[in-house]
Structures are given as C-alpha cells and as structure tokens.
Scaffold this motif. Structure first.
Motif: not given
Length: 141
Positions: A61-66, A129-133
């Motif tokens: 997910m760290e990768y996907a969040h880009t 739209i937030d990666k924190r979710s």
C-alpha cells in the motif's frame, strides 16, 4: 493505471473489457484463498505470520499510494498462500491519482461498503480521497 501497479503483493491486472455486454478483468492467477476464508478455516495466525503478512500489505500500500487510494481494504480483498505470500486485490472502489486530478472507479453516488474495516470518516463522506483511510483499514485488519 491498474496495469501500472507492479508490486509482489498486489495482484497483476492484464486486461479489462466488455465481452457479450458483460465486464471482465483478466488478472494474474494466484493460488490461494482470501484472508477471511483462511481465518475461518484455520483460526488466527501466530504473531510472526500475522506480522509478516501485514508488513507485506503495508509495503504494497505504501507503493500503491503513489498512484491510488484503495478505499476497500478488508480481509476478503487480501489473498493468502503458503508460505506467507499475499496479494491485495480489488481496487474497484479506488481513486486514481492523475496529475492532481482524481478519477473515480466507483459509480457516482455509490458509497463504500466494508463495514468494520472502513474508516468512519469515509462512511460519513464517501468522496474523501485520503490514504489514511487505507491505513485505518490495515489497522482494523
């Protein structure tokens, strides 16, 4: 954008389209079961196994969040096989990041539906739209 997600813990998608008026997705074959099924069959993992799996999910997910926010992480969207291999699947509710313009993969007006794994603020406002979710969902998993 799905075709650009290349990570050992994210399922590879090769093709999408419509055949005889029905949508399809052609993706990597992964010989495993979803995490929900595995937990029901075998019970909880050891601490070491659980840590290895969730670390793989976090790295993916760290990768996907880009490129994308998944927005629907839950045990049934994580495939597991031995030994401790996993793949994140189903970016169908995701929001792709395209030069600061966001394009929805979900239908307009449709909410998210992951229940206990969904960040409370996303349930209140599905347009967030937030990666924190996704980080919240990983913690819940």
């Amino acid at each position: 954008m799905l075709f650009e997600l290349k990570h050992e813990s994210i399922i590879n998608v090769y093709d999408v389209g419509i055949l005889k008026n029905k949508p399809y997705i052609r993706m990597e074959y992964f010989d495993g079961e979803d995490l929900n099924t595995v937990l029901k069959k075998y019970g909880v993992f050891t601490l070491d196994t659980a840590t290895d799996i969730i670390l793989s999910v976090c790295e993916a997910m760290e990768y996907a969040h880009t490129k994308v926010v998944h927005r629907d992480l839950k045990p049934s969207n994580i495939m597991i096989s031995r030994p401790k291999k996993c793949r994140i699947i189903d970016f169908g509710l995701g929001i792709f990041k395209e030069n600061q313009i966001y394009s929805r993969l979900t239908l307009v007006g449709k909410g998210v539906a992951s229940g206990l794994y969904t960040a409370p603020e996303l349930l209140v406002d599905p347009k967030i739209i937030d990666k924190r979710s996704d980080i919240y969902s990983i913690g819940a998993i």
